[in-house]
Design a protein around this motif. Structure first.
Motif, mmCIF file in Angstrom:
data_model
loop_
_atom_site.group_PDB
_atom_site.id
_atom_site.type_symbol
_atom_site.label_atom_id
_atom_site.label_comp_id
_atom_site.label_asym_id
_atom_site.label_seq_id
_atom_site.Cartn_x
_atom_site.Cartn_y
_atom_site.Cartn_z
ATOM 1 N N LEU A 411 120.750 24.734 28.451
ATOM 2 C CA LEU A 411 119.458 24.158 28.087
ATOM 3 C C LEU A 411 118.344 25.202 28.172
ATOM 4 O O LEU A 411 117.502 25.302 27.268
ATOM 5 C CB LEU A 411 119.139 22.981 29.000
ATOM 6 C CG LEU A 411 119.886 21.681 28.712
ATOM 7 C CD1 LEU A 411 119.754 20.718 29.885
ATOM 8 C CD2 LEU A 411 119.368 21.025 27.432
ATOM 9 N N MET A 412 118.337 25.972 29.255
ATOM 10 C CA MET A 412 117.299 26.991 29.409
ATOM 11 C C MET A 412 117.412 28.045 28.318
ATOM 12 O O MET A 412 116.403 28.494 27.760
ATOM 13 C CB MET A 412 117.386 27.638 30.790
ATOM 14 C CG MET A 412 116.273 28.617 31.107
ATOM 15 S SD MET A 412 114.636 27.853 31.256
ATOM 16 C CE MET A 412 114.768 27.073 32.874
ATOM 17 N N CYS A 413 118.620 28.438 27.991
ATOM 18 C CA CYS A 413 118.828 29.443 26.952
ATOM 19 C C CYS A 413 118.388 28.912 25.594
ATOM 20 O O CYS A 413 117.692 29.595 24.835
ATOM 21 C CB CYS A 413 120.291 29.857 26.917
ATOM 22 S SG CYS A 413 120.675 31.142 25.713
ATOM 23 N N ALA A 414 118.772 27.677 25.291
ATOM 24 C CA ALA A 414 118.429 27.090 23.999
ATOM 25 C C ALA A 414 116.918 26.939 23.855
ATOM 26 O O ALA A 414 116.347 27.259 22.809
ATOM 27 C CB ALA A 414 119.120 25.734 23.841
ATOM 28 N N ARG A 415 116.265 26.456 24.902
ATOM 29 C CA ARG A 415 114.810 26.298 24.842
ATOM 30 C C ARG A 415 114.121 27.639 24.641
ATOM 31 O O ARG A 415 113.202 27.779 23.833
ATOM 32 C CB ARG A 415 114.296 25.646 26.123
ATOM 33 C CG ARG A 415 112.824 25.299 26.090
ATOM 34 C CD ARG A 415 112.295 24.950 27.454
ATOM 35 N NE ARG A 415 112.110 26.137 28.293
ATOM 36 C CZ ARG A 415 111.597 26.102 29.527
ATOM 37 N NH1 ARG A 415 111.255 24.950 30.076
ATOM 38 N NH2 ARG A 415 111.452 27.220 30.221
ATOM 39 N N THR A 416 114.583 28.645 25.386
ATOM 40 C CA THR A 416 113.955 29.962 25.315
ATOM 41 C C THR A 416 114.165 30.596 23.953
ATOM 42 O O THR A 416 113.226 31.134 23.342
ATOM 43 C CB THR A 416 114.529 30.873 26.422
ATOM 44 O OG1 THR A 416 114.377 30.231 27.690
ATOM 45 C CG2 THR A 416 113.816 32.211 26.444
ATOM 46 N N VAL A 646 119.834 28.273 40.577
ATOM 47 C CA VAL A 646 118.859 29.333 40.319
ATOM 48 C C VAL A 646 119.452 30.451 39.461
ATOM 49 O O VAL A 646 118.757 31.044 38.632
ATOM 50 C CB VAL A 646 118.308 29.887 41.651
ATOM 51 C CG1 VAL A 646 119.372 30.661 42.432
ATOM 52 C CG2 VAL A 646 117.081 30.756 41.430
ATOM 53 N N HIS A 647 120.736 30.716 39.625
ATOM 54 C CA HIS A 647 121.385 31.737 38.810
ATOM 55 C C HIS A 647 121.613 31.245 37.379
ATOM 56 O O HIS A 647 121.485 32.013 36.420
ATOM 57 C CB HIS A 647 122.720 32.139 39.423
ATOM 58 C CG HIS A 647 122.621 32.621 40.833
ATOM 59 N ND1 HIS A 647 123.041 31.866 41.908
ATOM 60 C CD2 HIS A 647 122.126 33.763 41.354
ATOM 61 C CE1 HIS A 647 122.817 32.534 43.020
ATOM 62 N NE2 HIS A 647 122.265 33.682 42.718
ATOM 63 N N ALA A 648 121.941 29.970 37.244
ATOM 64 C CA ALA A 648 122.216 29.413 35.919
ATOM 65 C C ALA A 648 120.980 29.471 35.032
ATOM 66 O O ALA A 648 121.041 29.924 33.877
ATOM 67 C CB ALA A 648 122.709 27.970 36.057
ATOM 68 N N THR A 649 119.843 29.008 35.555
ATOM 69 C CA THR A 649 118.642 28.998 34.715
ATOM 70 C C THR A 649 118.126 30.412 34.459
ATOM 71 O O THR A 649 117.595 30.691 33.384
ATOM 72 C CB THR A 649 117.544 28.137 35.348
ATOM 73 O OG1 THR A 649 117.261 28.586 36.683
ATOM 74 C CG2 THR A 649 117.955 26.666 35.382
ATOM 75 N N LEU A 650 118.310 31.311 35.423
ATOM 76 C CA LEU A 650 117.895 32.697 35.197
ATOM 77 C C LEU A 650 118.764 33.348 34.131
ATOM 78 O O LEU A 650 118.263 34.063 33.242
ATOM 79 C CB LEU A 650 117.951 33.493 36.501
ATOM 80 C CG LEU A 650 117.579 34.977 36.401
ATOM 81 C CD1 LEU A 650 116.194 35.166 35.802
ATOM 82 C CD2 LEU A 650 117.655 35.642 37.779
ATOM 83 N N ASP A 651 120.067 33.106 34.186
ATOM 84 C CA ASP A 651 120.945 33.608 33.118
ATOM 85 C C ASP A 651 120.460 33.110 31.762
ATOM 86 O O ASP A 651 120.391 33.870 30.784
ATOM 87 C CB ASP A 651 122.384 33.119 33.334
ATOM 88 C CG ASP A 651 123.149 33.928 34.363
ATOM 89 O OD1 ASP A 651 122.590 34.896 34.902
ATOM 90 O OD2 ASP A 651 124.319 33.579 34.620
ATOM 91 N N GLY A 652 120.159 31.816 31.696
ATOM 92 C CA GLY A 652 119.722 31.236 30.431
ATOM 93 C C GLY A 652 118.438 31.859 29.919
ATOM 94 O O GLY A 652 118.294 32.138 28.721
ATOM 95 N N ALA A 653 117.493 32.081 30.824
ATOM 96 C CA ALA A 653 116.218 32.684 30.434
ATOM 97 C C ALA A 653 116.413 34.131 29.985
ATOM 98 O O ALA A 653 115.797 34.581 29.004
ATOM 99 C CB ALA A 653 115.234 32.616 31.598
ATOM 100 N N ARG A 654 117.252 34.856 30.695
ATOM 101 C CA ARG A 654 117.466 36.265 30.350
ATOM 102 C C ARG A 654 118.090 36.419 28.958
ATOM 103 O O ARG A 654 117.612 37.209 28.135
ATOM 104 C CB ARG A 654 118.359 36.923 31.403
ATOM 105 C CG ARG A 654 117.629 37.313 32.676
ATOM 106 C CD ARG A 654 118.588 37.809 33.736
ATOM 107 N NE ARG A 654 117.870 38.466 34.832
ATOM 108 C CZ ARG A 654 118.395 38.679 36.035
ATOM 109 N NH1 ARG A 654 119.637 38.298 36.307
ATOM 110 N NH2 ARG A 654 117.696 39.288 36.969
ATOM 111 N N ILE A 655 119.152 35.677 28.706
ATOM 112 C CA ILE A 655 119.821 35.814 27.409
ATOM 113 C C ILE A 655 118.970 35.190 26.308
ATOM 114 O O ILE A 655 118.861 35.745 25.201
ATOM 115 C CB ILE A 655 121.221 35.190 27.454
ATOM 116 C CG1 ILE A 655 122.094 35.941 28.475
ATOM 117 C CG2 ILE A 655 121.867 35.213 26.081
ATOM 118 C CD1 ILE A 655 122.201 37.436 28.220
ATOM 119 N N GLY A 656 118.322 34.068 26.584
ATOM 120 C CA GLY A 656 117.438 33.474 25.594
ATOM 121 C C GLY A 656 116.308 34.404 25.195
ATOM 122 O O GLY A 656 115.876 34.435 24.033
#
Length: 659
Positions: A411-416, A646-656
């Motif tokens: 979700l974080m990756c898709a949004r970003t 915290v690691h999951a959403t950071l991964d998503g933000a980084r790749i997004g």
């Protein structure tokens, strides 16, 4: 929701003859960042509209020579500083001024450029060794702090007087650094509170005994600052209205202290808890997690406000503008202070003022921002402390991106990615988004985690992401979609170790029990944590015990949950003990069945446990494999390696952000 609903919260206020543009203060905290990183972090929050900000300040206010209280400048705390001058000499003043005035001025400039007042906080940790300094710690009576456990030495009377002078010198530097005022830290188990509290002050000189004597150190600090900085420089004080430490200060004691010194103060900032409370009775950690209700400290602040005429600032899980407005209108406080709400959403104030309070990303209270030995991080806002790192230039072309998995990482990756202009398809094989958070948030103590998924799901839709639920991605569907980039966020599944005898009993995982009829598990349940050193094994045992089960918890760690944030770990451990959960550390399950066999991982000794109706595993997880596709391909979250939210959403933000 209109901004008119928050008329009081958004109205200006006067403190120490200075106008604060609204009633919200970003309270002093140490996110443990380099100076460059901290300045960007600070600016992001002040630019978000807060009226006032507390800023931690490096200073020399301690009795041992050549010691600097660590603040934001990491390189300072790394030095031994053995060769520096006595801070009370002219040479010492020049040394510390040259070292510390430039960062102070940079911080003040940022606050003022964005329209906020800034108060620099002076603090001394006393017996609390955070971090290791290779200096002897000090305290009023040589009593170790029960949480950090450093053995301090008792300060002599002349050393106490010296620290008073150094507090004043530090305040003077804050004034010369361009700050609007100074905040004296008199709480959380630090040195001033150690003098105030009868549990840590057993002195027989003029600084010990009666409350008046125990206050003497504080009053002398305030008087020295006033003499050094002049009559017009505002002095605030942060103090715990609800210390809750056995044998320590009561709220009535705090009322008396504040009333006695209010003539010296521009405001009083009422916080709660103390570091010592993490040990004796584990009553109230000074950084309250979701274990405590938002606004829990309001009664203590109201009691103090009844006793004083200076403005009162209330802190303590103030994470909602409606709650803030309510306490202000009821006269509980004059302003509200918060840190974690502004870590989670730096635009908290702007959204409130724009009538978009329902768009605020709320802190979920799991305290990832408060680990003592690493930089603060936030699962709700991965950009916190990484504002520059994740400020990636706009992409040169629009890509078609396929994100496989609708948990927090996906979700974080898709949004970003969508917010950066990409065309994104988010595929989730289940009929709901959220991954395992949808289950974890069923736990009453983790209920607030659901708000993160709700926000992400809404914002993914608003960003134009095509969400396909009940859609299992196959090589054929990848070929049909023809994405430029594929991001695998397929998560992980709970791991059950290959232990003989499990076929003889009912076996569940820590996730299973969140959606299983408790009656199925029977009355006697064994929880196996293995090498999982975080909260999952303890949380599973706690949930089962709350449902009336007789529980034994096994862990191969020296201390079950030893990698968890201390305040949550201590509270959860206390709850297990209160519920009569039997906790066996350094213990490995070697055979299942109704009468399991275990082994001490240090000694190798084996033994048999009593009868159990079921075994619950909270031993870790195994990534769900997704075959690598040709072209641009990434794995994120538990699919990359099973870790925490915290690691999951950071991964998503980084790749997004990288796409």
């Amino acid at each position: 929701m209109s901004s008119g609903e928050f008329e009081t919260l958004l109205s200006p206020f006067t403190i120490g003859g200075r106008t604060v543009r609204n009633r919200i203060m970003l309270t002093t905290h140490n996110p443990k960042m380099s100076e460059e990183r901290y300045l960007k972090y600070l600016e992001t929050r002040v630019a978000g509209g807060v009226g006032m900000v507390g800023i931690p300040v490096l200073h020399e206010a301690i009795s041992t020579l050549a010691y600097v209280t660590p603040g934001q400048l990491d390189e300072i705390s790394a030095r031994d500083l053995d060769g520096t001058a006595d801070p009370e000499t002219d040479e010492g003043r020049e040394f510390y001024d040259a070292l510390l005035l430039p960062p102070l001025r940079a911080r003040a400039e940022i606050a003022h450029r964005h329209g906020a007042l800034c108060f620099g906080q002076v603090a001394n940790r006393g017996s609390i060794r955070l971090p290791e300094t290779f200096q002897a710690m000090v305290s009023p009576s040589g009593i170790p702090d029960p949480h950090v456990r450093s053995q301090p030495r008792e300060m002599t009377t002349s050393e106490v007087e010296r620290v008073v002078r150094l507090f004043a010198r530090s305040a003077s530097r804050i004034q010369r650094g361009g700050f609007d005022g100074v905040e004296v830290h008199a709480t959380h188990g630090y040195l001033i509170e150690q003098f105030l509290s009868p549990s840590t002050n057993h002195r027989t000189d003029r600084y010990g005994g009666s409350l008046d004597n125990r206050m003497r150190f504080l009053t002398e600090v305030l008087e020295a600052i006033r003499q050094e900085c002049g009559p017009d420089f505002p002095i605030g004080m942060r103090i715990s209205g609800l210390q809750a430490n056995p044998g320590g200060l009561t709220t009535d004691d705090i009322r008396a202290v504040v009333a006695a010194v209010e003539s010296s103060l521009a405001y009083v900032n009422i916080t709660a808890g103390t570091i010592g409370a993490l040990h004796d009775g584990v009553v109230l950690p000074y950084v309250a997690s979701s274990e405590y209700a938002p606004g829990f400290n309001a009664d203590a602040a109201a009691a103090v406000r009844e006793s004083v005429s200076v403005p009162v600032i209330l802190t303590g899980r103030m994470n909602d503008p409606a709650l803030m407005e309510d306490v202000l209108r009821r006269g509980v406080a004059d302003l509200v202070g918060t840190t974690r709400a502004l870590i989670a959403d730096p635009e908290f104030v702007k959204k409130t003022a724009a009538g978009q309070a329902d768009r605020i990303h709320k802190c979920i209270g799991i305290n990832e921002c408060h680990y003592p030995d690493r930089v603060s991080s936030c699962p709700v806002n991965p950009w916190a402390g990484r504002e520059s790192e994740l400020n990636v230039p706009a992409p040169t072309r629009r890509k078609r991106v396929l994100v496989v998995g609708g948990g927090p990482a996906g979700l974080m990756c898709a949004r970003t990615a969508a917010s950066r202009g990409h065309s994104v398809v988010l595929a989730e094989k289940k009929e709901v988004l959220g991954g395992k958070i949808t289950l974890l948030s069923r736990d009453p103590h983790r209920r607030e985690m659901a708000s993160l998924i709700d926000d992400l799901a809404r914002e993914v839709a608003e960003a134009g992401v095509e969400v396909r639920l009940g859609f299992e991605v196959t090589p054929e569907s990848v070929a049909e979609l023809a994405p430029d980039a594929v991001v695998a966020a397929t998560g992980a599944v709970p791991a059950v170790p290959n232990v003989p005898g499990l076929e003889e009993t009912r076996v569940y995982t820590a996730l299973d029990i969140l959606e299983t009829d408790p009656a199925e598990l029977g009355e006697n349940v064994l929880v196996v944590g293995g090498l999982n050193d975080h909260l999952a094994p303890l949380a599973a045992a706690d949930l089962l015990a709350s449902r009336g089960k007789r529980v034994v918890l096994l862990s191969e760690c020296i201390l079950p949950g030893q990698a968890a944030e201390p305040s949550i770990l201590h509270l959860l451990t206390k709850r297990l003990l209160e519920k009569r959960v039997r906790v066996e550390a350094l213990t490995q399950l070697v055979k299942g069945g109704e009468r399991p066999q275990v082994r001490n991982v240090f000694s190798g000794e084996t033994s048999e446990l009593g009868g159990f109706d079921s075994i619950v595993f909270a031993t870790g997880a195994e990534p769900v494999d997704f075959p690598e596709t040709g072209g641009e391909f990434y794995r994120i979250g538990d699919c990359l390696a099973p870790r925490r939210l915290v690691h999951a959403t950071l991964d998503g933000a980084r790749i997004g952000s990288r796409l």
